[in-house]
Structures are given as structure tokens and as C-alpha cells.
Design a protein around this motif. Structure first.
Motif, PDB file in Angstrom:
ATOM      1  N   MET A  24       2.758   1.662  -3.255  1.00 15.53           N
ATOM      2  CA  MET A  24       1.777   2.375  -4.374  1.00 15.53           C
ATOM      3  C   MET A  24       1.642   3.750  -3.814  1.00 15.53           C
ATOM      4  O   MET A  24       1.611   4.801  -5.023  1.00 15.53           O
ATOM      5  CB  MET A  24       0.584   1.719  -4.372  1.00 15.53           C
ATOM      6  CG  MET A  24       0.538   0.865  -5.579  1.00 15.53           C
ATOM      7  SD  MET A  24      -0.960  -0.090  -5.411  1.00 15.53           S
ATOM      8  CE  MET A  24      -2.167   1.641  -5.029  1.00 15.53           C
ATOM      9  N   ARG A  25       1.275   4.163  -3.000  1.00 14.12           N
ATOM     10  CA  ARG A  25       1.088   5.700  -2.547  1.00 14.12           C
ATOM     11  C   ARG A  25       2.221   6.607  -2.844  1.00 14.12           C
ATOM     12  O   ARG A  25       1.991   7.527  -3.276  1.00 14.12           O
ATOM     13  CB  ARG A  25       0.985   5.763  -1.087  1.00 14.12           C
ATOM     14  CG  ARG A  25       0.423   7.215  -0.214  1.00 14.12           C
ATOM     15  CD  ARG A  25       1.190   6.948   1.175  1.00 14.12           C
ATOM     16  NE  ARG A  25       0.225   7.920   1.881  1.00 14.12           N
ATOM     17  CZ  ARG A  25      -1.073   7.970   2.115  1.00 14.12           C
ATOM     18  NH1 ARG A  25      -1.720   7.203   1.553  1.00 14.12           N
ATOM     19  NH2 ARG A  25      -1.530   8.988   2.676  1.00 14.12           N
ATOM     20  N   PHE A  80       0.675  -9.281  -9.275  1.00 15.49           N
ATOM     21  CA  PHE A  80       0.447  -8.395  -8.611  1.00 15.49           C
ATOM     22  C   PHE A  80      -1.101  -8.428  -8.068  1.00 15.49           C
ATOM     23  O   PHE A  80      -1.394  -8.019  -6.690  1.00 15.49           O
ATOM     24  CB  PHE A  80       0.434  -7.134  -9.097  1.00 15.49           C
ATOM     25  CG  PHE A  80       0.337  -5.613  -8.256  1.00 15.49           C
ATOM     26  CD1 PHE A  80       1.370  -5.170  -7.228  1.00 15.49           C
ATOM     27  CD2 PHE A  80      -0.605  -4.800  -8.421  1.00 15.49           C
ATOM     28  CE1 PHE A  80       1.161  -4.270  -6.363  1.00 15.49           C
ATOM     29  CE2 PHE A  80      -0.723  -3.655  -7.646  1.00 15.49           C
ATOM     30  CZ  PHE A  80       0.022  -3.452  -6.691  1.00 15.49           C
ATOM     31  N   LYS A 123       7.094  -1.977 -11.392  1.00 17.69           N
ATOM     32  CA  LYS A 123       7.232  -2.804 -12.456  1.00 17.69           C
ATOM     33  C   LYS A 123       8.525  -2.640 -12.806  1.00 17.69           C
ATOM     34  O   LYS A 123       9.268  -3.578 -13.161  1.00 17.69           O
ATOM     35  CB  LYS A 123       6.261  -2.280 -13.423  1.00 17.69           C
ATOM     36  CG  LYS A 123       4.777  -2.924 -13.359  1.00 17.69           C
ATOM     37  CD  LYS A 123       4.127  -2.541 -14.656  1.00 17.69           C
ATOM     38  CE  LYS A 123       4.791  -3.381 -15.468  1.00 17.69           C
ATOM     39  NZ  LYS A 123       4.443  -3.171 -17.054  1.00 17.69           N
ATOM     40  N   PHE A 126       0.829  -1.071   0.187  1.00 21.19           N
ATOM     41  CA  PHE A 126       0.085   0.139  -0.099  1.00 21.19           C
ATOM     42  C   PHE A 126       0.859   1.155  -0.037  1.00 21.19           C
ATOM     43  O   PHE A 126       0.695   2.306  -0.836  1.00 21.19           O
ATOM     44  CB  PHE A 126      -0.891   0.089   1.304  1.00 21.19           C
ATOM     45  CG  PHE A 126      -2.143   1.080   1.148  1.00 21.19           C
ATOM     46  CD1 PHE A 126      -3.205   0.702   0.412  1.00 21.19           C
ATOM     47  CD2 PHE A 126      -1.803   2.048   1.838  1.00 21.19           C
ATOM     48  CE1 PHE A 126      -4.008   1.566   0.122  1.00 21.19           C
ATOM     49  CE2 PHE A 126      -3.081   3.150   1.792  1.00 21.19           C
ATOM     50  CZ  PHE A 126      -3.970   2.779   0.742  1.00 21.19           C
ATOM     51  N   GLY A 142       3.580   4.904  -6.735  1.00 17.86           N
ATOM     52  CA  GLY A 142       2.575   4.617  -7.770  1.00 17.86           C
ATOM     53  C   GLY A 142       2.953   3.139  -8.401  1.00 17.86           C
ATOM     54  O   GLY A 142       3.769   2.629  -7.552  1.00 17.86           O
ATOM     55  N   TYR A 143       2.407   2.901  -9.338  1.00 23.19           N
ATOM     56  CA  TYR A 143       2.448   1.456  -9.758  1.00 23.19           C
ATOM     57  C   TYR A 143       3.756   1.145 -10.628  1.00 23.19           C
ATOM     58  O   TYR A 143       4.466   0.117 -10.679  1.00 23.19           O
ATOM     59  CB  TYR A 143       1.356   0.990 -10.299  1.00 23.19           C
ATOM     60  CG  TYR A 143       1.399  -0.394 -10.702  1.00 23.19           C
ATOM     61  CD1 TYR A 143       1.246  -1.378  -9.894  1.00 23.19           C
ATOM     62  CD2 TYR A 143       1.678  -0.853 -12.249  1.00 23.19           C
ATOM     63  CE1 TYR A 143       1.405  -2.781 -10.144  1.00 23.19           C
ATOM     64  CE2 TYR A 143       1.515  -1.961 -12.576  1.00 23.19           C
ATOM     65  CZ  TYR A 143       1.472  -3.168 -11.728  1.00 23.19           C
ATOM     66  OH  TYR A 143       1.456  -4.460 -11.842  1.00 23.19           O
ATOM     67  N   ASP A 144       3.935   2.264 -11.539  1.00 20.05           N
ATOM     68  CA  ASP A 144       5.082   1.933 -12.453  1.00 20.05           C
ATOM     69  C   ASP A 144       6.409   1.642 -12.017  1.00 20.05           C
ATOM     70  O   ASP A 144       7.060   0.742 -12.387  1.00 20.05           O
ATOM     71  CB  ASP A 144       5.374   3.478 -13.430  1.00 20.05           C
ATOM     72  CG  ASP A 144       5.783   2.854 -14.839  1.00 20.05           C
ATOM     73  OD1 ASP A 144       5.317   1.826 -15.256  1.00 20.05           O
ATOM     74  OD2 ASP A 144       6.598   3.829 -15.231  1.00 20.05           O
ATOM     75  N   MET A 179      -2.786  -8.966  -4.192  1.00 25.64           N
ATOM     76  CA  MET A 179      -3.698  -8.025  -3.736  1.00 25.64           C
ATOM     77  C   MET A 179      -4.668  -8.868  -2.979  1.00 25.64           C
ATOM     78  O   MET A 179      -5.361  -8.749  -1.950  1.00 25.64           O
ATOM     79  CB  MET A 179      -4.098  -7.053  -4.694  1.00 25.64           C
ATOM     80  CG  MET A 179      -2.972  -6.172  -4.966  1.00 25.64           C
ATOM     81  SD  MET A 179      -2.655  -4.684  -4.254  1.00 25.64           S
ATOM     82  CE  MET A 179      -4.153  -3.669  -4.805  1.00 25.64           C
TER      83      MET A 179
END
Lengths: 205, 205
Positions: free
Chosen positions: A125-126, A173, A134, A122, A129-131, A177
Motif C-alpha cells: 500500500m505504501r 481487503f 485492485k 502494508f 497505493g490501493y489502486d 486487514m
DNA sequence: AGTCATATATGACTGTGGTCATATTTAATA
DNA sequence: TATTAAATATGACCACAGTCATATATGACT
């Protein structure tokens, strides 16, 4: 300009450096204990600094935010998995098996501490981010393996490798989750194993 | 116990109800404007309540948290997409096309407001985790379509439908995230379209 | 209209993460 | 050792989300 003479490795560490390391370690130690005892959210910076016998401001000299401290814990954990993954990559198995095994290994590492992993995912991501998630590590590794897979004819020749890697990361991913937030206690590593097979074989007939 | 006589549709709405609706609308109106102007994070509850000419406490009578207000906006948007998706489902196309088209439609709806979607996705995850997102709507729909696909021999007979649907949702979700946080302005709906094909055909040879 | 129970409104207050001007400590230089 | 610049420590302070005891508005009942 700089002192060049070095007799032993640590002779050059000044008092300042020593104190810095000590303080940082103290924060790690106290925070780690409190996080495990009462969870991340209910542990306040005030409590950490009081228990560590430092001023509140000092905390923020070492970690820009409370979450940054959490991410440092995550990084430590990540480094542990990295070693295990490297070992797996050296084995003499097919590309498809390698991909599956690597993801299962990472999954198993996550299975060890569900609540902490939840926080890590969490917060990561905050912050990034997601990139970022990856691009670092996993996705590059997958692109590499898929490339090799084309060489060994295990992977379709005309496929968009980046998108394929994206699909694998995506499935991983999302499955992570789903597992993190699920009540039931199924095996995440088994789940991911089956899903990877599906990605290779396709669902259409 | 209850007043049963109703002359016109709205005659029964009490002054209280009217005022409640008015206040809620006022909050929506002001907050919507402020969110667009300065973003979610930098809009404070204080500013919303001041501009709406209500007490701060009143805000929390209507929305338990600031995020809850955001989620109400999200729900409104979701309902709009729902109608469009229903229309698509009535067309006379193959199951595979339907799945692809539905996801492309949802993707296009997300493409309309990147920043807001980012907030929604993030807050939804924070509040309900990932599982909820899966179980509502999309995943059920996909299971349904895949089931039909087995009937029409478009989908492998012996496949685990739930896992397959999970893979599709997963790829969708991860691609959404990747797109949301990416700097470059590629087409999310095109990306997802290609990836869905990959899921059907598999990447192994 | 008057009375009263209940729904709603309110803003002072609290808890917490994070900031910043100032104080203290360290180490380089004279 | 004395002086000084730079690194580090500190806690009063701020901003903001959310709470709660109290005040007010509303409508059912007489």
C-alpha cells in the motif's frame, strides 16, 4: 553486434551474470533468515550486508530500498497462489462458487504466515497505493467471472460489474486487514466465505 | 492537598500550564503551515522546531513521534464530521437512507482534502491497524442502525449484523482507498452511494 | 525571600536508510 | 597481450527521526 552462437542454454552466461545472480541469491538467503529470526523492522541493511559479506552500497545496487526486498519475497509467494487459483478456475462449478473458492484459497494462503502478510499488505500500500492492488490480478479476474455470471443468470443483468467487483475486492481487503490486526485467532477463510454469500444475496429484505 | 478556591474560570491556570499551551499551539501553528506548504514527508522536525523557536527535544515532549502530531490534526477533523453525522441521525428517514447519507457525509468531508486524508488513513493504519478504525465510531453506529433496520423490516431478519456492518465498513474503506490513490477525479461520495445500494440489494439474481 | 523537589527545555548524540564519488572488475577490441 | 569502456562494488558520508543526560524554570513550602 551480438554473439549469436549458442551451444548449450547456459554457455552464454558471463562471469558477470553469474556473480550478479550469486550476490542476489546471497542477499535473499541472508535477509530471509534474518527476517524470520528478528522480524523486518529490526533487521538492518548493515547487518544483511555484513552477514552477506558485501559492501552496503552493493545492496542498493540490487534493491532500491529495504522494502523493495520485502516486496520481492511477496512476489514469490504471490506466484505460488496464482497456480492454485488457475487450477480452481478450471473446475466445473458455478460462478458464485468459483468466486468464493478463489477468495478462500487466497485467504488460506495468507493464513499461513500472518506477520509476513501484514508486512506485505502494508508495504504494498505504501508503495503502490490501493489502486494497483485492485487492477492487478484479482479485480480483473472478478470482472471476468461476474461477466460470465450474467451469462449464466447467476448475477443480476443490469449491474455495474466494475463496482460489484470493487465491492467484493473491498470486502476481501477489509476482512483481510481486520483479521491481520485482530488478536483473536478466528478463521479468515470462513469469515470471507460468509461475507461473499452476503454480497450475492444482499442484506436488505 | 488541592487548592479549591476558584474565582474565575481561568484564574487557576498556572504559568506552567500557560506556557505549555502556548508551546503546543506554536507547534500546531508552524507545523500546520509547513505541512500545507511542503507536505508531511518533506517537513522535518528540525524545521518545525527552528521556526517555532524551541529545542528539538521539546517537540518530543509534546508529541512522541512526528506522526503523532499528524494524528492530532486528524482527530480535530474527525470531531467536525462527528457533529454533522449526529445531525443526520436525528432526521426522519429510513434506516437505509440514513446509512447511505452518513457515509456520503463522511465521504464528502474526506473529499475536501485528498492529500491530507491519504496521510491520515495511512498513518492511522500504521499506528492502530485496521481493527481500531472499525471499532471506533462507524462500525458501532452501523450495527446500531442495522439492528433498527431489522425492526423496521428494512434488513433481513436472520443476518449476522456484525458481518454485515463489516461489509459496509469494508466497502467504504476500500472505496476510500481506491479514490485516494486514483488519478482521475471522480466523485467518491457518488461512488459510495451506489455501492451501498448494491450491498442492500445484492448482486445475485 | 530562600530552599528544594519536580516539571519542562535543550541540543549533542545515536541509529538507520539511503547516496555518491571513486575504485575495482570484467569483457570487448586492437 | 595491452588498452579501454562499461558494469559493478564499496564505504565514507548525509539526512532525518528519535533519545537522554544535563540545565533551567516553576511553584510549594518555610
Amino acid at each position: 553486434m551480438t554473439t549469436v552462437m549458442i551451444d548449450r542454454d547456459d554457455v552464454n552466461i558471463s562471469l558477470r551474470e553469474k556473480k550478479k545472480i550469486e550476490t542476489k541469491n546471497k542477499i535473499f538467503e541472508v535477509a530471509g533468515r534474518l527476517f524470520k529470526e528478528k522480524g523486518f523492522e529490526s533487521t538492518t541493511v548493515d547487518e544483511i550486508t555484513t552477514k552477506a559479506r558485501i559492501g552496503k552500497g552493493t545492496f542498493f545496487n540490487y534493491f532500491p530500498t529495504k522494502e523493495a526486498l520485502l516486496m520481492d519475497f511477496a512476489k514469490q509467494k504471490e506466484e505460488l497462489v496464482y497456480d492454485i487459483v488457475l487450477k480452481e478456475l478450471k473446475t466445473n462449478t458455478s460462478v458464485r462458487e468459483k468466486i468464493k473458492n478463489v477468495l478462500v484459497l487466497v485467504a488460506k494462503s495468507n493464513e499461513k504466515d500472518k506477520e509476513l502478510t501484514k508486512l506485505f499488505v502494508f508495504e504494498h500500500m505504501r508503495r503502490y497505493g490501493y489502486d494497483e492492488r485492485k487492477s492487478t490480478g484479482l479485480n480483473i479476474l472478478l470482472c471476468d467471472l461476474l461477466e460470465k455470471g450474467i451469462g449464466t443468470k447467476e448475477v443480476k443483468k443490469n449491474i455495474d460489474i466494475k463496482k460489484a467487483a470493487g465491492n467484493i475486492t473491498g470486502v476481501y481487503f477489509a476482512s483481510l486487514m481486520e483479521w491481520l490486526w485482530s488478536q483473536s485467532d478466528y478463521s479468515f477463510s470462513e469469515d470471507i466465505s460468509i461475507k461473499i454469500d452476503m454480497i450475492f444475496e444482499g442484506i436488505g429484505s
